[in-house]
Enzyme design. Structure first.
Site, PDB file in Angstrom:
ATOM      1  N   ASN A  90       0.648  -1.107  -0.074  1.00 57.40           N
ATOM      2  CA  ASN A  90       0.054  -0.070   0.009  1.00 57.40           C
ATOM      3  C   ASN A  90       0.794   1.249   0.099  1.00 57.40           C
ATOM      4  OD1 ASN A  90      -2.461   1.858   0.958  1.00 57.40           O
ATOM      5  ND2 ASN A  90      -0.909   2.165   2.502  1.00 57.40           N
ATOM      6  N   SER A 142      -4.257   2.986  -8.386  1.00 57.42           N
ATOM      7  CA  SER A 142      -5.097   4.263  -8.401  1.00 57.42           C
ATOM      8  C   SER A 142      -5.750   4.267  -9.727  1.00 57.42           C
ATOM      9  CB  SER A 142      -4.033   5.304  -8.222  1.00 57.42           C
ATOM     10  OG  SER A 142      -4.818   6.522  -8.738  1.00 57.42           O
ATOM     11  N   TYR A 155       3.358   9.411 -11.471  1.00 59.79           N
ATOM     12  CA  TYR A 155       2.296   8.681 -10.628  1.00 59.79           C
ATOM     13  C   TYR A 155       1.437   7.641 -11.658  1.00 59.79           C
ATOM     14  CZ  TYR A 155      -1.153   7.877  -7.033  1.00 59.79           C
ATOM     15  OH  TYR A 155      -2.180   7.339  -6.109  1.00 59.79           O
ATOM     16  N   ALA A 157       2.318   6.352 -14.374  1.00 59.90           N
ATOM     17  CA  ALA A 157       3.357   5.444 -14.996  1.00 59.90           C
ATOM     18  C   ALA A 157       3.507   4.130 -13.762  1.00 59.90           C
ATOM     19  CB  ALA A 157       4.784   5.877 -15.396  1.00 59.90           C
ATOM     20  N   ILE A 188      -9.423   9.701  -2.122  1.00 66.75           N
ATOM     21  CA  ILE A 188      -9.851   9.194  -0.644  1.00 66.75           C
ATOM     22  C   ILE A 188      -9.263  10.195   0.237  1.00 66.75           C
ATOM     23  CG2 ILE A 188      -9.430   7.330   0.983  1.00 66.75           C
ATOM     24  CD1 ILE A 188     -10.988   6.678  -1.880  1.00 66.75           C
TER      25      ILE A 188
HETATM   26  P1  NAP Z   1      -0.871   8.648   3.156  1.00 64.13           P
HETATM   27  O1  NAP Z   1      -1.660   8.885   3.967  1.00 64.13           O
HETATM   28  O2  NAP Z   1       0.289   9.634   2.595  1.00 64.13           O
HETATM   29  O3  NAP Z   1       0.115   7.625   3.741  1.00 64.13           O
HETATM   30  C1  NAP Z   1       1.418   6.954   3.013  1.00 64.13           C
HETATM   31  C2  NAP Z   1       1.958   5.734   3.824  1.00 64.13           C
HETATM   32  O4  NAP Z   1       2.873   5.187   3.290  1.00 64.13           O
HETATM   33  C3  NAP Z   1       2.434   6.124   5.145  1.00 64.13           C
HETATM   34  O5  NAP Z   1       2.066   5.027   6.152  1.00 64.13           O
HETATM   35  C4  NAP Z   1       3.810   6.198   5.021  1.00 64.13           C
HETATM   36  O6  NAP Z   1       4.641   6.259   6.292  1.00 64.13           O
HETATM   37  C5  NAP Z   1       4.106   5.198   3.990  1.00 64.13           C
HETATM   38  N1  NAP Z   1       5.217   5.338   3.069  1.00 64.13           N
HETATM   39  C6  NAP Z   1       5.590   6.275   2.336  1.00 64.13           C
HETATM   40  N2  NAP Z   1       6.743   6.066   1.658  1.00 64.13           N
HETATM   41  C7  NAP Z   1       7.209   4.854   2.323  1.00 64.13           C
HETATM   42  C8  NAP Z   1       8.718   4.326   2.314  1.00 64.13           C
HETATM   43  N3  NAP Z   1       9.610   5.049   1.280  1.00 64.13           N
HETATM   44  N4  NAP Z   1       8.893   3.455   3.101  1.00 64.13           N
HETATM   45  C9  NAP Z   1       7.945   2.984   3.956  1.00 64.13           C
HETATM   46  N5  NAP Z   1       6.591   3.285   4.068  1.00 64.13           N
HETATM   47  C10 NAP Z   1       6.251   4.468   3.192  1.00 64.13           C
HETATM   48  O7  NAP Z   1      -1.214   7.761   1.607  1.00 64.13           O
HETATM   49  P2  NAP Z   1      -2.638   7.383   1.427  1.00 64.13           P
HETATM   50  O8  NAP Z   1      -3.295   8.345   0.714  1.00 64.13           O
HETATM   51  O9  NAP Z   1      -3.137   6.555   2.492  1.00 64.13           O
HETATM   52  O10 NAP Z   1      -2.227   6.346   0.265  1.00 64.13           O
HETATM   53  C11 NAP Z   1      -1.965   5.047   0.431  1.00 64.13           C
HETATM   54  C12 NAP Z   1      -2.049   4.401  -1.096  1.00 64.13           C
HETATM   55  O11 NAP Z   1      -3.152   4.511  -1.947  1.00 64.13           O
HETATM   56  C13 NAP Z   1      -0.811   4.956  -2.083  1.00 64.13           C
HETATM   57  O12 NAP Z   1      -0.359   3.666  -2.655  1.00 64.13           O
HETATM   58  C14 NAP Z   1      -1.407   5.760  -2.875  1.00 64.13           C
HETATM   59  O13 NAP Z   1      -0.901   5.822  -4.255  1.00 64.13           O
HETATM   60  C15 NAP Z   1      -2.689   5.042  -3.025  1.00 64.13           C
HETATM   61  N6  NAP Z   1      -3.962   5.917  -3.626  1.00 64.13           N
HETATM   62  C16 NAP Z   1      -4.385   6.819  -2.696  1.00 64.13           C
HETATM   63  C17 NAP Z   1      -5.255   7.769  -2.980  1.00 64.13           C
HETATM   64  C18 NAP Z   1      -5.830   8.812  -2.130  1.00 64.13           C
HETATM   65  O14 NAP Z   1      -6.930   9.459  -2.809  1.00 64.13           O
HETATM   66  N7  NAP Z   1      -5.635   9.129  -0.949  1.00 64.13           N
HETATM   67  C19 NAP Z   1      -6.108   7.412  -4.208  1.00 64.13           C
HETATM   68  C20 NAP Z   1      -5.521   6.509  -4.894  1.00 64.13           C
HETATM   69  C21 NAP Z   1      -4.566   5.677  -4.729  1.00 64.13           C
HETATM   70  P3  NAP Z   1       5.122   7.518   7.410  1.00 64.13           P
HETATM   71  O15 NAP Z   1       3.693   7.455   7.900  1.00 64.13           O
HETATM   72  O16 NAP Z   1       6.139   6.960   8.077  1.00 64.13           O
HETATM   73  O17 NAP Z   1       5.287   8.566   6.245  1.00 64.13           O
END
Ligand code: NAP
Length: 250
Positions: A90, A142, A155, A157, A188
């Site tokens: 994730n 996504s 992103y 890609a 989200i």
């Molecule tokens: P988020 O709130 O920014 O949380 C990101 C999480 O990933 C955090 O736990 C962060 O750890 C961890 N992380 C980031 N870089 C890392 C690394 N190099 N090594 C280990 N852990 C890492 O993100 P989110 O919105 O929940 O997104 C989660 C996933 O869903 C992602 O793959 C994103 O692309 C996908 N997504 C999100 C959305 C949306 O609308 N939010 C839409 C489509 C897809 P820390 O807490 O330590 O920083």
């Protein structure tokens, strides 16, 4: 959906969607280890909340971009719990910028965090899952893999790569009782989208037939389906969870 007694590993489980996934798996009776990058306070909060409810939950600090780190995390989980049944890749980031001005670091950071990490962790668990003759791999994509806005070439890609990768490994692993699927969220409400939501607010909601942004729980529900015993004949699929955003009906 049954995950009772399963061992799960979730990357990026300290915040946002990953936290929702960790909580759902733990409440479903799985023992859950999750990886985070640097926000120890957020990670400790998740562990404390789950332990207060009587669930087994464990946070591991590691950089998902590193193959060595992924191998190390998987070894630690195997040492403690002896199996890994469910892997949820994730962790992800955005580093938006138009192609004309995007620097190489912006490109590489997103590809390494969103795509190479998926290779790192899938490969690290594959032998274990093959010998167990059981595994559930769920990769976070996504809707940007299909419908993209300007400024997200890196992103888009990375997420297109995640989907192709997922379909390919699904064909390689199916005969060993391992499924690999992807979930593609729309908008989200998490830290990742807070700036966009603050800037565009109600305009975004007008583009979503459900007329609301998604919540981490909405995504966790889809992950739980792919993680459960009951989805054993579903593999190589991408499930969009976007309130109808990509239907193009408006
Ligand atoms: P988020 O709130 O920014 O949380 C990101 C999480 O990933 C955090 O736990 C962060 O750890 C961890 N992380 C980031 N870089 C890392 C690394 N190099 N090594 C280990 N852990 C890492 O993100 P989110 O919105 O929940 O997104 C989660 C996933 O869903 C992602 O793959 C994103 O692309 C996908 N997504 C999100 C959305 C949306 O609308 N939010 C839409 C489509 C897809 P820390 O807490 O330590 O920083």
């Amino acid at each position: 959906m049954t995950v009772e007694g399963r061992i799960a590993l979730v990357t990026g489980g300290s915040r946002g969607i990953g936290r929702g996934v960790v909580e759902s798996l733990a409440r479903g009776g799985a023992r859950v280890a999750f990886v985070y990058a640097s926000n120890s306070a957020a990670a400790e909060e998740v562990v404390a909340a789950m332990q207060a409810e009587g669930h087994e939950c464990w946070a591991i600090q590691a950089d998902v971009r590193s193959k060595e780190a992924a191998d190390n995390v998987v070894s630690q989980v195997l040492e403690k719990w002896e199996r890994i049944d469910i892997l949820v890749n994730n962790a992800g980031i955005i580093r938006d910028g138009l192609l004309a001005t995007m620097d190489a670091q912006q490109w590489q950071d997103v590809i390494d965090t969103n795509l190479t990490s998926v290779f790192n962790f899938c490969q690290a668990v594959t032998r274990t899952m093959m010998s167990q003759r059981y595994g559930r791999i769920i990769n976070m994509s996504s809707v940007a893999a299909d419908v993209s806005n300007p400024g997200q070439a890196n992103y888009a890609a990375s997420k297109g790569g995640v989907e192709g990768f997922t379909r390919c490994i699904a064909t390689e692993l199916a005969r060993r009782g391992i499924t690999a699927n992807a979930v593609a969220p729309g908008f989200i409400e998490t830290d990742m989208t807070v700036a966009v939501v603050n800037a565009a607010g109600n305009e975004i909601k007008k583009k979503i037939p459900a007329r609301r942004l998604g919540r981490p729980d909405d995504i966790a529900g889809a992950v739980m389906y792919f993680a459960a015993d009951e989805s054993s004949y579903v593999t190589g699929q991408v499930l969009k969870v976007d309130g109808g955003l990509t239907l193009g009906g408006l």
